[in-house]
Design an enzyme around this catalytic site. Structure first.
Site, PDB file in Angstrom:
ATOM      1  N   LEU A   1       0.853  -1.187   0.000  1.00 26.43           N
ATOM      2  CA  LEU A   1       0.000   0.000   0.000  1.00 26.43           C
ATOM      3  C   LEU A   1       0.893   1.241   0.000  1.00 26.43           C
ATOM      4  O   LEU A   1       1.948   1.266   0.621  1.00 26.43           O
ATOM      5  CB  LEU A   1      -0.894   0.021   1.248  1.00 26.43           C
ATOM      6  CG  LEU A   1      -2.121  -0.886   1.232  1.00 26.43           C
ATOM      7  CD1 LEU A   1      -2.852  -0.767   2.564  1.00 26.43           C
ATOM      8  CD2 LEU A   1      -3.058  -0.521   0.086  1.00 26.43           C
ATOM      9  N   GLY A   2       0.442   2.273  -0.696  1.00 24.91           N
ATOM     10  CA  GLY A   2       1.228   3.502  -0.759  1.00 24.91           C
ATOM     11  C   GLY A   2       1.909   3.678  -2.108  1.00 24.91           C
ATOM     12  O   GLY A   2       2.337   4.771  -2.466  1.00 24.91           O
TER      13      GLY A   2
ATOM     14  N   THR B   1       4.305   3.643  -5.494  1.00 26.50           N
ATOM     15  CA  THR B   1       5.677   4.088  -5.756  1.00 26.50           C
ATOM     16  C   THR B   1       6.068   5.220  -4.813  1.00 26.50           C
ATOM     17  O   THR B   1       7.134   5.207  -4.198  1.00 26.50           O
ATOM     18  CB  THR B   1       5.815   4.566  -7.216  1.00 26.50           C
ATOM     19  OG1 THR B   1       5.542   3.463  -8.075  1.00 26.50           O
ATOM     20  CG2 THR B   1       7.215   5.090  -7.496  1.00 26.50           C
TER      21      THR B   1
ATOM     22  N   GLY C   1      13.089   8.684 -16.767  1.00 15.41           N
ATOM     23  CA  GLY C   1      11.648   8.809 -16.890  1.00 15.41           C
ATOM     24  C   GLY C   1      10.899   7.548 -16.490  1.00 15.41           C
ATOM     25  O   GLY C   1      11.501   6.539 -16.133  1.00 15.41           O
ATOM     26  N   ARG C   2       9.593   7.663 -16.498  1.00 15.78           N
ATOM     27  CA  ARG C   2       8.742   6.559 -16.074  1.00 15.78           C
ATOM     28  C   ARG C   2       7.651   6.354 -17.114  1.00 15.78           C
ATOM     29  O   ARG C   2       7.218   7.298 -17.765  1.00 15.78           O
ATOM     30  CB  ARG C   2       8.109   6.884 -14.711  1.00 15.78           C
ATOM     31  CG  ARG C   2       9.121   7.168 -13.621  1.00 15.78           C
ATOM     32  CD  ARG C   2       8.438   7.512 -12.299  1.00 15.78           C
ATOM     33  NE  ARG C   2       7.634   6.409 -11.835  1.00 15.78           N
ATOM     34  CZ  ARG C   2       8.105   5.404 -11.095  1.00 15.78           C
ATOM     35  NH1 ARG C   2       9.363   5.373 -10.738  1.00 15.78           N
ATOM     36  NH2 ARG C   2       7.309   4.427 -10.719  1.00 15.78           N
TER      37      ARG C   2
ATOM     38  N   HIS D   1       8.126  38.092  10.349  1.00 12.28           N
ATOM     39  CA  HIS D   1       9.569  38.319  10.230  1.00 12.28           C
ATOM     40  C   HIS D   1      10.261  37.746  11.461  1.00 12.28           C
ATOM     41  O   HIS D   1       9.757  37.919  12.566  1.00 12.28           O
ATOM     42  CB  HIS D   1       9.850  39.820  10.143  1.00 12.28           C
ATOM     43  CG  HIS D   1      11.305  40.152  10.182  1.00 12.28           C
ATOM     44  ND1 HIS D   1      12.120  39.981   9.083  1.00 12.28           N
ATOM     45  CD2 HIS D   1      12.097  40.601  11.194  1.00 12.28           C
ATOM     46  CE1 HIS D   1      13.364  40.331   9.424  1.00 12.28           C
ATOM     47  NE2 HIS D   1      13.373  40.710  10.696  1.00 12.28           N
TER      48      HIS D   1
END
Lengths: 454, 125
Positions: A37-38, A40, A269-270, A441
């Site tokens: 699960l999750g 790539t 690349g993929r 700031h």
């Protein structure tokens, strides 16, 4: 056989939020995942690289303090412990996803999902195959690393991000990275900090070719300063195994050159992960990815697709998430309330890079009378305190209306600052409106005061 | 202030040299001194086209960003990429560290060395 309202194939950052969104509508939902699960992102992508980057950047910071004399002593990175930490992080996040599915009563089916026909999904695991029936199917199968087909690209020691990030600690003396895209520059940063001699070979004239030109130039300068060799216009021809290790043969301006390595990373690349996803007679239209319309419908009724697996995908986890949620809304006959065309892109180098909306060049091509306002962070207190490299924020706006069209940031915490710029673009706010806010700031984000002030 | 006699100068503090039918452009000694230590150069790309008076490059010191203008209407045919890694070359050797080579026509009245020196003196006052 079981009846579902929706079966999602792929449990990555597209699939699991899609399943959760559908379950929230009271639908009976199953999520099919062949690996973990999750997807790539969590297991072999964003999360492991950011874990490695966190420690290596901290190490670089400490070295900076040692050089200043503000710290003393010997500090080293323990690669085995670092990679173990990466596993711990991914396990924790994976448990979170599993819990989310459980809370939403989504059935997680472990195995390879294959669409046999509209409404029919076969799930195959070591235990065997089972066919499930469903009203709708969402394809969220993601992508896999692509190797460029040069001789020697399958030699031992030539790997992709999958092997690098899913495996044990592997810290070579020399690493050659093929491809100067996001994966290439992030991995280069990690390994350069670990003491590896890193070379990036990029075929195009600049690294991060899709980013604003100044970002490429600035990052090239910073990477070189950190000892990374950046070779652009370098076309890989062949990888051979010689006495000196793996030899990458490449051409620069028609001249042959070579560089030796102990490990070669293909970060070229993929491509959409479509292997075994559908029965051949399904007739799903594919063009380097699954073809969908603007409602994420494929040409086969009852089948939707999102994320890296679709044609023309932008291959970002948060884009897949948004698309999955939108696809589920369309399935339910609703109009999604997500700005799908406004996807921030982040690169976790140091300083970080983040972009949203149009670059000045893209805005001009799109017919806007576009101008860019650039703010440098040389004088920004936090930038000085934390010893950052050259940092800047560029805001692209319409010269007539002053409406914000895009922003490119290269600054510490850029990935956390980009949403302010995305809001400006989404809500069509003007430079003046954005400049009218009080920002705290000292912060990195206060540089926006300067960036929005004309 | 160093002002080589053989070069031509623009009032916006660029020098121009004619070389093999091309125009080589850089920033003057006066300009680099006024800008201070340069930390970044935003170079044009090959084949970029400009009109005389356009900013074709910007240089950045820790104090400010300054545009570099071209007095030439034409096309960039060569870029000094060494400046990307070493912008300080513009400070160390302003007349050696050229920025770009142009193909085209000069469309601006350029000054000779003497006139440029005088122009800088007046500007300083």
């Amino acid at each position: 056989m079981k009846q579902y309202d929706l079966i999602v194939i792929g449990g990555g950052p597209g699939g699991y939020p899609g399943a959760a969104a559908a379950a929230a509508k009271g639908w009976k939902v199953a999520l099919v995942e062949a690996r973990d699960l999750g997807g790539t992102c969590l297991n072999r992508g964003c999360i492991p690289t950011k874990t490695l980057l966190h420690t290596t950047e901290l190490y670089r910071d400490v070295q900076g303090e040692l050089a200043l004399g503000t710290m003393e002593g010997a500090v080293n990175v323990n690669p085995a412990a670092l990679f173990a930490q990466k596993v711990a992080v991914t396990e924790k996040l994976r448990a979170g996803v599993a819990d989310l599915m459980k809370r939403n009563k989504v059935d997680v089916l472990c195995g390879h999902g294959k669409v046999l026909a509209p409404g029919k999904v076969e799930v195959t695991s070591a235990e065997g195959s089972e066919v499930y029936e469903t009203e709708r199917i969402l394809l969220a199968a993601g992508s896999v690393p692509a190797r460029i087909p040069v001789p020697g690209s399958d030699l031992p020691g030539v790997i992709t991000s999958d092997e690098l990030l899913d495996g044990e600690a592997n810290v070579p003396a020399r690493l050659v990275i093929i491809g100067g895209g996001v994966i290439g520059v992030e991995i280069a940063s990690v390994y350069a900090a670990l003491g590896t001699e890193v070379t990036i070979l990029e075929m195009l004239p600049k690294i991060l070719p899709n980013m604003d030109k100044e970002i490429s130039q600035n990052l090239t300068q910073i990477l070189k300063k950190r000892g990374i060799a950046v070779k652009t216009g370098a076309a890989l021809k062949e990888i051979t195994r010689g006495e000196g290790g793996l030899i990458c043969h490449y051409m620069v301006k028609e001249k042959p050159e070579e560089v030796a390595a102990d490990l070669v990373l293909m970060a070229t690349g993929r491509r959409a992960n479509l292997a075994g996803l559908c029965a051949e007679d399904l007739g799903l239209e594919v063009n380097r990815g699954i073809v969908v319309n603007d409602r994420f419908e494929t040409n086969v009724p009852g089948i939707w697709a999102i994320g890296d697996a679709i044609s023309g995908s932008i291959q970002l986890a948060h884009a897949a998430t948004a698309q999955a949620q939108a696809a589920v809304a369309y399935m339910a006959g609703e109009t999604p309330k997500i700005h799908l065309d406004l996807v921030p892109a982040c690169i976790y180098t140091s300083p970080e890079i983040a972009a949203v909306g149009l670059t000045e060049e893209q805005a001009k091509e799109a017919g806007f009378a576009a101008k860019a306002k650039k703010a440098l962070l040389h004088g920004n207190a936090k930038t000085i305190i934390t010893h950052q490299e050259r940092s800047f924020i560029k805001v692209v706006y319409d010269e007539e209306t002053h409406v914000v069209l895009g922003a490119q940031l290269m600054a510490a915490r850029a990935s956390d600052m980009i949403d302010e710029y995305a809001v400006a673009i989404a809500q069509k706010l003007t430079m003046e409106q954005m400049a009218s806010l009080i920002r705290p700031h000292p912060t990195f984000c206060e540089a926006a005061d300067d960036a929005f002030t004309l | 202030m160093n002002t080589p006699r053989e070069l031509k100068y623009a009032k916006t503090h660029e020098w121009v040299k004619e070389e093999d039918g091309l125009y080589v452009i850089g920033i003057t000694d006066y300009a680099q001194d006024a800008l201070g230590s340069l930390v970044f150069v935003n170079l044009p790309e090959l084949d970029d086209e400009f009109e005389a008076g356009d900013a074709f490059c910007d240089v950045e010191s820790v104090k400010a960003v300054s545009d570099v203008m071209t007095p030439i209407t034409g096309r960039v045919v060569e870029v000094n990429e060494a400046l990307l890694d070493a912008p300080e070359l513009l400070n160390e050797d302003p007349y050696g560290a050229w920025i770009a080579k142009f193909e085209g026509e000069i469309e601006e009245d350029l000054l000779d060395a003497e006139e440029y020196e005088e122009f800088c003196e007046n500007e300083a006052e």
